[in-house]
Write a protein that holds these residues in place. Structure first.
Motif, mmCIF file in Angstrom:
data_model
loop_
_atom_site.group_PDB
_atom_site.id
_atom_site.type_symbol
_atom_site.label_atom_id
_atom_site.label_comp_id
_atom_site.label_asym_id
_atom_site.label_seq_id
_atom_site.Cartn_x
_atom_site.Cartn_y
_atom_site.Cartn_z
ATOM 1 N N THR A 36 42.891 20.804 40.140
ATOM 2 C CA THR A 36 41.423 20.756 41.664
ATOM 3 C C THR A 36 41.658 20.826 43.352
ATOM 4 O O THR A 36 41.175 21.209 43.359
ATOM 5 C CB THR A 36 41.433 19.119 41.635
ATOM 6 O OG1 THR A 36 40.591 18.344 40.171
ATOM 7 C CG2 THR A 36 40.445 18.628 42.838
ATOM 8 N N CYS A 37 43.178 20.787 43.372
ATOM 9 C CA CYS A 37 43.956 21.217 44.352
ATOM 10 C C CYS A 37 43.964 22.984 44.615
ATOM 11 O O CYS A 37 43.428 24.179 45.395
ATOM 12 C CB CYS A 37 45.450 20.801 45.427
ATOM 13 S SG CYS A 37 45.434 19.677 45.536
ATOM 14 N N PRO A 75 39.718 24.310 43.500
ATOM 15 C CA PRO A 75 38.090 22.898 44.423
ATOM 16 C C PRO A 75 37.015 23.097 44.149
ATOM 17 O O PRO A 75 36.758 24.192 44.103
ATOM 18 C CB PRO A 75 39.094 22.940 45.278
ATOM 19 C CG PRO A 75 39.110 24.472 46.017
ATOM 20 C CD PRO A 75 39.692 24.618 45.046
ATOM 21 N N SER A 84 43.903 25.471 48.737
ATOM 22 C CA SER A 84 43.919 26.198 47.023
ATOM 23 C C SER A 84 43.946 27.645 47.756
ATOM 24 O O SER A 84 44.917 28.463 46.951
ATOM 25 C CB SER A 84 42.712 25.683 47.465
ATOM 26 O OG SER A 84 42.090 26.585 46.118
#
Length: 313
Positions: free
Chosen positions: A28-29, A32, A47
């Motif tokens: 997710t990082c 995203p 990101s």
């Protein structure tokens, strides 16, 4: 044996889900989703920093025009244009007040060598005609003073209808201006026009441009900066609908067109008040004015009168 221990041994699927939290959190990082970057602009910066560290350079697709306009590279994300935004939105770690009406996101752009500059484009429509377009650009972290040496150049253009320098103590600076502009000269016009055409919306032949720029020192020869450019449709009213070519909006001949001159005058008056609301939003100090004041100041000359419908409602 505790309840947690029993659950740990008897629920392998639940145990697997716990294991997966870590890799999915990392993913997710790194990648995203768009809705998270809208809610948490700093996540987009994180990101991009990870991408740079890992050598993952996101290149926009050929022909998407990501380098159109100011010539800078950018990672473009198309937004769901049906989203409805009113009053104010989070932007670059601050608050971006919105003029009256319902605004819809068009795209987000991440710029800068380390993704430290965020750009949002939003649109407002009446029927199938664009009544307003916003291009907001802000730093999500301090940038070098040298990167903004010409940030106030638009405020000193002789072609402006009006301009005001509110603060001029480099590197601190704040100014606003109004001017007429061809849609073709808007940054990323081709991408924006294509995106709007997909939704059945068209750009007017001329816009009235209102711009606001602000920078504040951040130490170590760095600054925090934001520019907001608002394009208003001046030919969507009965009094101005015949003035659909740019020559009617030339500064030197504006006095020959009373309807155009009146629209410009009202835009100048509106921008003088709206600039202060943008200033408060930059400082995340929306309590500096009341909700009633902000609602009154938000009504620009091109805003749809209350009660009229919106095609995306």
């Amino acid at each position: 044996m505790s309840a947690f221990s029993r659950l740990w041994h008897r629920a392998p699927a639940w145990r697997l889900c716990l294991y997966l939290i870590v890799p999915f959190g990392v993913l997710t990082c790194i990648f995203p989703p768009a809705y998270l970057t809208r809610l948490l602009p700093r996540l987009a910066t994180l990101s991009t920093a990870i991408h740079n560290r890992l050598g993952m350079h996101d290149a926009p697709a050929e022909g998407d025009g990501a380098t159109d306009g100011n010539g800078g590279d950018g990672v473009i994300t198309m937004m769901p244009i049906t989203d409805r935004l009113t009053k104010a939105i989070p932007f670059a770690g601050r608050i971006l007040p919105l003029p009256a009406g319902v605004w819809h996101p068009v795209m987000n752009v991440i710029n800068g060598p380390h993704g430290e500059v965020l750009e949002n484009v939003l649109v407002r429509v009446e029927g199938h005609v664009v009544t307003g377009l916003i291009g907001a650009e802000g730093s999500t972290q301090p940038v070098p003073e040298t990167a903004i040496t010409s940030i106030d150049s638009s405020c000193h253009d002789d072609r402006n209808f009006m301009s005001r320098v509110l603060s001029a103590h480099p590197p601190a600076m704040e100014c606003w201006f109004t001017a007429a502009v061809y849609p073709a000269s808007i940054n990323r016009t081709a991408i924006i026009a294509t995106r709007l055409k997909e939704e059945g919306f068209i750009l007017p032949p001329v816009f009235l441009k209102a711009g606001w720029s602000y920078s504040t020192p951040a130490g170590d020869h760095n600054v925090n900066v934001e520019t907001v450019t608002i394009f208003l449709n001046p030919v969507n009213t009965d009094s101005t609908k015949m003035l659909r070519t740019p020559e009617f909006w030339n500064k030197d001949t504006l006095g020959q067109q009373p309807a155009a001159a009146d629209f410009v005058k009202r835009t100048n008056t509106w921008m003088a008040g709206w600039a202060q609301v943008l200033h408060d939003g930059f400082n995340s100090d929306m309590l500096a004015s009341s909700e009633e004041q902000r609602a009154r100041l938000s009504r620009d000359p091109a805003a749809t009168p209350p009660g009229q419908g919106n095609p995306l409602d």
